[in-house]
Design a protein around this motif. Sequence first.
Motif, PDB file in Angstrom:
ATOM      1  N   VAL A   1      -6.704-132.547 -19.246  1.00 23.97           N
ATOM      2  CA  VAL A   1      -7.046-131.941 -17.956  1.00 23.97           C
ATOM      3  C   VAL A   1      -6.117-132.462 -16.858  1.00 23.97           C
ATOM      4  O   VAL A   1      -5.570-131.684 -16.059  1.00 23.97           O
ATOM      5  CB  VAL A   1      -8.533-132.213 -17.608  1.00 23.97           C
ATOM      6  N   LEU A   2      -5.905-133.782 -16.841  1.00 23.88           N
ATOM      7  CA  LEU A   2      -5.015-134.349 -15.817  1.00 23.88           C
ATOM      8  C   LEU A   2      -3.599-133.773 -15.945  1.00 23.88           C
ATOM      9  O   LEU A   2      -2.956-133.437 -14.946  1.00 23.88           O
ATOM     10  CB  LEU A   2      -4.963-135.868 -15.939  1.00 23.88           C
ATOM     11  N   GLN A   3      -3.172-133.655 -17.195  1.00 24.04           N
ATOM     12  CA  GLN A   3      -1.840-133.123 -17.432  1.00 24.04           C
ATOM     13  C   GLN A   3      -1.730-131.657 -16.979  1.00 24.04           C
ATOM     14  O   GLN A   3      -0.727-131.253 -16.392  1.00 24.04           O
ATOM     15  CB  GLN A   3      -1.540-133.219 -18.928  1.00 24.04           C
ATOM     16  N   ALA A   4      -2.814-130.893 -17.231  1.00 18.85           N
ATOM     17  CA  ALA A   4      -2.807-129.492 -16.809  1.00 18.85           C
ATOM     18  C   ALA A   4      -2.781-129.386 -15.286  1.00 18.85           C
ATOM     19  O   ALA A   4      -2.136-128.494 -14.727  1.00 18.85           O
ATOM     20  CB  ALA A   4      -4.029-128.773 -17.381  1.00 18.85           C
ATOM     21  N   VAL A   5      -3.482-130.303 -14.617  1.00 21.67           N
ATOM     22  CA  VAL A   5      -3.441-130.311 -13.145  1.00 21.67           C
ATOM     23  C   VAL A   5      -2.016-130.585 -12.685  1.00 21.67           C
ATOM     24  O   VAL A   5      -1.482-129.894 -11.801  1.00 21.67           O
ATOM     25  CB  VAL A   5      -4.404-131.383 -12.574  1.00 21.67           C
ATOM     26  N   GLU A   6      -1.391-131.579 -13.302  1.00 23.97           N
ATOM     27  CA  GLU A   6      -0.035-131.930 -12.864  1.00 23.97           C
ATOM     28  C   GLU A   6       0.969-130.834 -13.193  1.00 23.97           C
ATOM     29  O   GLU A   6       1.876-130.562 -12.395  1.00 23.97           O
ATOM     30  CB  GLU A   6       0.371-133.282 -13.461  1.00 23.97           C
ATOM     31  N   ALA A   7       0.780-130.191 -14.340  1.00 28.33           N
ATOM     32  CA  ALA A   7       1.667-129.080 -14.684  1.00 28.33           C
ATOM     33  C   ALA A   7       1.511-127.942 -13.680  1.00 28.33           C
ATOM     34  O   ALA A   7       2.497-127.317 -13.266  1.00 28.33           O
ATOM     35  CB  ALA A   7       1.361-128.592 -16.099  1.00 28.33           C
ATOM     36  N   ALA A   8       0.273-127.687 -13.268  1.00 31.69           N
ATOM     37  CA  ALA A   8       0.038-126.617 -12.294  1.00 31.69           C
ATOM     38  C   ALA A   8       0.649-126.984 -10.949  1.00 31.69           C
ATOM     39  O   ALA A   8       1.254-126.139 -10.275  1.00 31.69           O
ATOM     40  CB  ALA A   8      -1.461-126.349 -12.160  1.00 31.69           C
ATOM     41  N   LEU A   9       0.523-128.255 -10.568  1.00 36.17           N
ATOM     42  CA  LEU A   9       1.127-128.688  -9.301  1.00 36.17           C
ATOM     43  C   LEU A   9       2.648-128.556  -9.370  1.00 36.17           C
ATOM     44  O   LEU A   9       3.299-128.188  -8.389  1.00 36.17           O
ATOM     45  CB  LEU A   9       0.728-130.135  -8.990  1.00 36.17           C
ATOM     46  N   ALA A  10       3.203-128.866 -10.560  1.00 29.14           N
ATOM     47  CA  ALA A  10       4.656-128.751 -10.725  1.00 29.14           C
ATOM     48  C   ALA A  10       5.107-127.287 -10.662  1.00 29.14           C
ATOM     49  O   ALA A  10       6.276-127.005 -10.378  1.00 29.14           O
ATOM     50  CB  ALA A  10       5.079-129.376 -12.055  1.00 29.14           C
ATOM     51  N   ALA A  11       4.142-126.373 -10.934  1.00 26.95           N
ATOM     52  CA  ALA A  11       4.475-124.946 -10.914  1.00 26.95           C
ATOM     53  C   ALA A  11       4.327-124.328  -9.517  1.00 26.95           C
ATOM     54  O   ALA A  11       4.575-123.137  -9.341  1.00 26.95           O
ATOM     55  CB  ALA A  11       3.591-124.199 -11.915  1.00 26.95           C
ATOM     56  N   VAL A  12       3.871-125.125  -8.555  1.00 26.70           N
ATOM     57  CA  VAL A  12       3.815-124.609  -7.181  1.00 26.70           C
ATOM     58  C   VAL A  12       5.256-124.390  -6.724  1.00 26.70           C
ATOM     59  O   VAL A  12       6.059-125.324  -6.776  1.00 26.70           O
ATOM     60  CB  VAL A  12       3.092-125.612  -6.243  1.00 26.70           C
ATOM     61  N   PRO A  13       5.587-123.182  -6.291  1.00 25.34           N
ATOM     62  CA  PRO A  13       6.992-122.921  -5.937  1.00 25.34           C
ATOM     63  C   PRO A  13       7.422-123.773  -4.739  1.00 25.34           C
ATOM     64  O   PRO A  13       6.587-124.147  -3.913  1.00 25.34           O
ATOM     65  CB  PRO A  13       6.984-121.438  -5.559  1.00 25.34           C
ATOM     66  N   PRO A  14       8.693-124.090  -4.655  1.00 21.43           N
ATOM     67  CA  PRO A  14       9.191-124.916  -3.549  1.00 21.43           C
ATOM     68  C   PRO A  14       9.003-124.261  -2.182  1.00 21.43           C
ATOM     69  O   PRO A  14       9.068-124.933  -1.160  1.00 21.43           O
ATOM     70  CB  PRO A  14      10.680-125.089  -3.882  1.00 21.43           C
ATOM     71  N   THR A  15       8.747-122.961  -2.204  1.00 22.37           N
ATOM     72  CA  THR A  15       8.445-122.240  -0.957  1.00 22.37           C
ATOM     73  C   THR A  15       7.039-122.529  -0.434  1.00 22.37           C
ATOM     74  O   THR A  15       6.680-122.077   0.648  1.00 22.37           O
ATOM     75  CB  THR A  15       8.516-120.727  -1.223  1.00 22.37           C
ATOM     76  N   HIS A  16       6.193-123.222  -1.244  1.00 17.64           N
ATOM     77  CA  HIS A  16       4.788-123.452  -0.895  1.00 17.64           C
ATOM     78  C   HIS A  16       4.462-124.941  -0.911  1.00 17.64           C
ATOM     79  O   HIS A  16       5.175-125.730  -1.526  1.00 17.64           O
ATOM     80  CB  HIS A  16       3.871-122.762  -1.915  1.00 17.64           C
ATOM     81  N   THR A  17       3.361-125.293  -0.258  1.00 19.51           N
ATOM     82  CA  THR A  17       2.870-126.666  -0.352  1.00 19.51           C
ATOM     83  C   THR A  17       1.435-126.641  -0.878  1.00 19.51           C
ATOM     84  O   THR A  17       0.597-125.855  -0.418  1.00 19.51           O
ATOM     85  CB  THR A  17       2.941-127.381   1.015  1.00 19.51           C
ATOM     86  N   ALA A  18       1.156-127.499  -1.877  1.00 15.89           N
ATOM     87  CA  ALA A  18      -0.191-127.551  -2.461  1.00 15.89           C
ATOM     88  C   ALA A  18      -1.128-128.300  -1.530  1.00 15.89           C
ATOM     89  O   ALA A  18      -0.793-129.407  -1.076  1.00 15.89           O
ATOM     90  CB  ALA A  18      -0.148-128.238  -3.823  1.00 15.89           C
ATOM     91  N   VAL A  19      -2.287-127.708  -1.256  1.00 12.18           N
ATOM     92  CA  VAL A  19      -3.228-128.346  -0.326  1.00 12.18           C
ATOM     93  C   VAL A  19      -4.555-128.709  -0.981  1.00 12.18           C
ATOM     94  O   VAL A  19      -5.367-129.401  -0.358  1.00 12.18           O
ATOM     95  CB  VAL A  19      -3.506-127.445   0.900  1.00 12.18           C
ATOM     96  N   GLY A  20      -4.773-128.281  -2.217  1.00  7.01           N
ATOM     97  CA  GLY A  20      -6.056-128.610  -2.835  1.00  7.01           C
ATOM     98  C   GLY A  20      -6.090-128.250  -4.310  1.00  7.01           C
ATOM     99  O   GLY A  20      -5.242-127.494  -4.799  1.00  7.01           O
TER     100      GLY A  20
END
Lengths: 324, 324
Positions: free
Chosen positions: B50-69
């Motif tokens: 689960v932690l890895q999937a969270v980090e993979a998803a965060l890594a998939a946030v495009p550089p045009t965006h910022t993750a907020v939650g």
Amino acid sequence: MSEHLPQAVVALDVGGTAVKSLVVDRDGVLHRASTPTRASDGPEQSFAVVLQAVEAALAAVPPTHTAVGVGLAVPGTVDENRGVCVHSENLGWTDLPVRDLVAARTGLPVGFGHDVRAGGLAEWRLGAGRGAEDLAYLSVGTGIAAALVLGGRPVVAGGYVGEVGHGGTTDGDPCACGGRGCPETFASAAAIGRRYTRLTGTPVDGARGVLDRTLQGDRTAELVWAEAVDGLGVLVSDIVRVTGASRVVVGGGLVHAGDALLDPLREHVRRRLTVHRLPEIVPAVLGGTAGAWGSVLLGWRAAGRGDAATVERYAELHRARVTS
Amino acid sequence: MSEHLPQAVVALDVGGTAVKSLVVDRDGVLHRASTPTRASDGPEQSFAVVLQAVEAALAAVPPTHTAVGVGLAVPGTVDENRGVCVHSENLGWTDLPVRDLVAARTGLPVGFGHDVRAGGLAEWRLGAGRGAEDLAYLSVGTGIAAALVLGGRPVVAGGYVGEVGHGGTTDGDPCACGGRGCPETFASAAAIGRRYTRLTGTPVDGARGVLDRTLQGDRTAELVWAEAVDGLGVLVSDIVRVTGASRVVVGGGLVHAGDALLDPLREHVRRRLTVHRLPEIVPAVLGGTAGAWGSVLLGWRAAGRGDAATVERYAELHRARVTS
């Protein structure tokens, strides 16, 4: 001037046979009364009786006090949020905007609610439900109905919450609601006496009489009692499966049977739950006054004075009465 | 700088077999992924996945965006209010403070919830439950569970609300939960296929296969299907009797049966209700993504940005997809 007088609330619990009224201040009861509802005379008459009872209660507010609100609870389908009695079989009312009518008549803010939910509110704030975040109050008297408090908030659902005394099955004895095998046909206090008499031809003093006969080894009484307790076990376990309630307060006339009801009920519920949170099953402590005390709380709240200090004072009052 | 970038949320729906993840911004999906849960490797392993999937998803946030939650939903007994997984049979977790652990790892606010309640939340805000004040969401897939929204507020009850797939009876087939005759032994999508095969010795492609056979006049298939629908009718009518819900959204795999499920279900429920408000019974519209979309909403809310405009935009997105 009157603003400096101690404040009072008048509260009514309207039943199918009697209107009970209380006049209270923050420290307790100033006046009690009861008057016949005269429901059989029709809806206009029963509403006139209610208005008259409100006015009689207001007239009973001592000159040392000033009335600041009215609380009122009735049986039937009641939408607290709109202040409307959607339908009451007992009173003959349909779509009656009770809150506004009583407010117009008295010039006071009116808190209007459902009798069983008012009883549940009183048990939750003042009685056996104190401190529970997720509570069910199951009233087993002439009828059967439940009130729910979930996440620390009473549930209304347009007035349709907790109609557990009817429906669910399609087999069994016909019920007044048009269904068959409803819990009210065999598990209410009224049904227990009625069923015993139908099976044996012997008149009996209600559920109490049936319970007495089980203690004397009467097999039919045992059967009728056991089926009622089993039916209530199904109801309580279904309420817990659906809502996750952690405490169930059992009120209404049948709870006078005490452990003869509650011990087998706890065992039935325990057998019907698995992955669930096993609820505490406790008897109501306010007895026949629960609905009226719920109306008291509705009246204070309508008056904008439903504060925690008042609730705490009433709770102490009831604790003193229960433990003395 | 990053404060001026468009915001994104990562959301995970953790199941017993797969972790589905979504990366979204206000306008829709930026990225989707799915990875095996590896639950059989033990609780440490499944939490690491689960932690890895969270980090993979965060890594998939495009550089045009910022993750907020982050939003996260899991099966089991989940206390959303405390952010704790009390127990999950599927994942092997007990008393795991998931919200705080994931927040500590990511440095982001985390919304943590229960998979079925996340699905119910998504259907309520974005799907077939829109606009209902008093709603039940009944998920019928491998398992059976319900989510409730009452008075416009999701019910949690310490994580114990809606465990309607188990308990209630003491007769019938043994269930994995230790009970007998639980709805999950005969009314879940998984149980329908299993029961048919047990009765006939013939392998079948799950509930879908049984339904196909009823259309060919297979009497055993008809019996198995009818008993399942009857059991679901009991569940829905009990949920309505207890809660007063005015709309029931049926989700999970079985809802793909469409009117072959919903028409007889409505008829069963109608026969079991009398004084109650007859609920609308409607199919879920978000399908297998309901849990993930619920997590999206939990993530935005944790980020302090769960505003009505975002919900409205997503709802339009889903409406467009459903009607196109």
